[in-house]
Design a protein around this motif. Structure first.
Motif: not given
Length: 421
Positions: A357, A391-393, A396, A419
């Motif tokens: 993330n 929030l994720s990889p 957003v 990241s």
């Protein structure tokens, strides 16, 4: 052939004739795998080409080794008869292939990137590479012309003219887990090209390169030490001011990477001496970390390196625009208010899945603030990264915190996702 299949007494060829026949046979065999024209015959039935058959295409200045796949000739490798070098197919053998060639500079302004790094700072510069210095060591790290014929860019690290700091400084590439596991238990080698500035100041021009490993969490090492650290590799090369060297080390003399390594970093380090002159610099290019001995630098296509780097950093700005407030609308996320007194939002899908993330930074395209910009009725619009959508990889979600009064307003926002290790 001039010789009959059955040799009768009194009919053998002369030695010269037999030698001519043998030479002709060899020439015919060679023509099946070397020449400017693709072979049309082979050792198959009725002289057919067979799968796996070789052909060295000598029609170009760099000869291309091709193989027959049963239907067509496929490039396999290349031979440079002038430079006396062979180039194997792309094998991803460079563990730091994301940016070992120092070609990707999306954290800055692309090919014209220049980072002013204050004293006692740790700053990412070229993608995946960070610089750490000490007191009175303000520096500039810039993208410059590559040091080799096939390199586009290199990284030049300059201690600013007049700076007096003389502590250890590093320019380093920390490895992620997927890169570390490829090295575990293997003998490794590091090679690179470096050029010293005319005022390069370290004693004897010493430039050190290390591979450090540890057993803690993935991260930067800097001037500290990893958990249960092992110095897998370390060497010092003396580079005279104003000169360039290609440096490589045979893998057989290098200690194997620990099998339990979970941290690792390729680190260039040096200790400046005295007060910096106008060009107290070192330029680094074509860095390769690989299993086994040193081989020719594997030049990964730019678009592949860029995608790999975007797992660590991505931005909405054009590649050649350094992220900053008030840097223009080009590339920004945009949305239109279809009705009056409406809220707006952006769901930014990152170009690739990021390694973890990321941290999110927002930029106003036309104002010195971190807000969005209403370009239709010029003004700023407050925003927030929505805490209700995790929030994720991969994405957003950002939304305004106040309504936009006018219908048909165009609202713009720049975003960077980081990241980095």
């Amino acid at each position: 052939m001039s010789q009959a299949p059955v040799i009768l007494p009194g009919s053998p060829l002369t030695g010269a004739a037999a030698a001519a026949d043998i030479n002709a046979a060899w020439a015919a065999q060679i023509s099946l795998f070397s020449g400017t024209t693709a072979p049309t015959v082979g050792p198959g039935v009725s002289s057919a080409l067979v799968e796996g058959q070789d052909w060295l295409d000598t029609s170009k200045s760099v000869h291309v080794w091709k193989k027959w796949d049963g239907t067509q000739w496929c490039p396999f490798a290349a031979i440079d008869p002038v430079g006396h070098a062979a180039f194997p197919p792309l094998s991803w053998r460079n563990i730091i292939g994301d940016n070992g060639g120092l070609e990707v500079w999306q954290r800055g302004a692309g090919s014209s990137a220049s980072f002013a790094v204050g004293a006692s700072s740790t700053t990412y510069t070229a993608d995946r590479w960070y610089y750490q210095n000490g007191a009175n060591q303000a520096s500039v790290i810039a993208a410059v012309a590559g040091l080799t014929a096939n390199s586009n860019l290199a990284a030049k690290i300059t201690r600013n003219n007049g700076q007096t700091g003389t502590t250890f400084v590093v320019f380093a590439f920390p490895l992620d887990t997927d890169e570390i596991v490829r090295l575990r238990g293997k003998l490794v080698a590091i090679s690179y090209v470096a050029k010293a500035g005319t005022n390069w100041s370290p004693a004897s021009g010493a430039l050190s390169v290390f591979l450090f490993a540890g057993t803690g969490a993935v991260g930067k090492r800097g001037t500290g030490a990893y958990t249960s650290e092992t110095q897998v590799f370390g060497s010092v090369t003396n580079i005279a001011p104003g000169t360039q060297q290609s440096v490589g080390t045979a893998g057989a003399v290098i200690v194997a990477m620990p099998t339990n390594a979970t941290q690792a970093e390729v680190t260039f380090a040096w200790t400046p001496v005295g007060t910096a002159g106008a060009d107290d610099s070192i330029t680094i290019d074509d860095v390769q970390l690989e299993v086994g001995g040193v081989s020719l630098f594997e030049r990964v296509p730019f678009e592949k390196s860029l995608l790999g780097c975007k797992r660590h950093y991505a931005k909405t700005f054009p590649y050649g625009t350094a992220p900053a407030q008030n840097a223009g609308l080009a590339g920004s996320l945009g949305v239109n208010t279809q009705v009056a007194t409406s809220d707006v939002s952006w769901n930014w899908q990152f170009p690739v899945s990021m390694r973890v993330n990321p941290s999110i930074t927002t930029y106003n395209p036309a104002n010195a603030s971190a807000d969005a910009r209403n370009a239709t009725l010029p003004g700023q619009v407050a925003i927030t990264v929505d805490p209700n959508t995790a929030l994720s990889p991969d994405r957003v979600f950002i939304e305004t915190t106040a309504t936009i009064a006018a219908q048909n307003s165009n609202i713009y926002l720049h975003v960077a996702a980081d990241s980095g290790i």
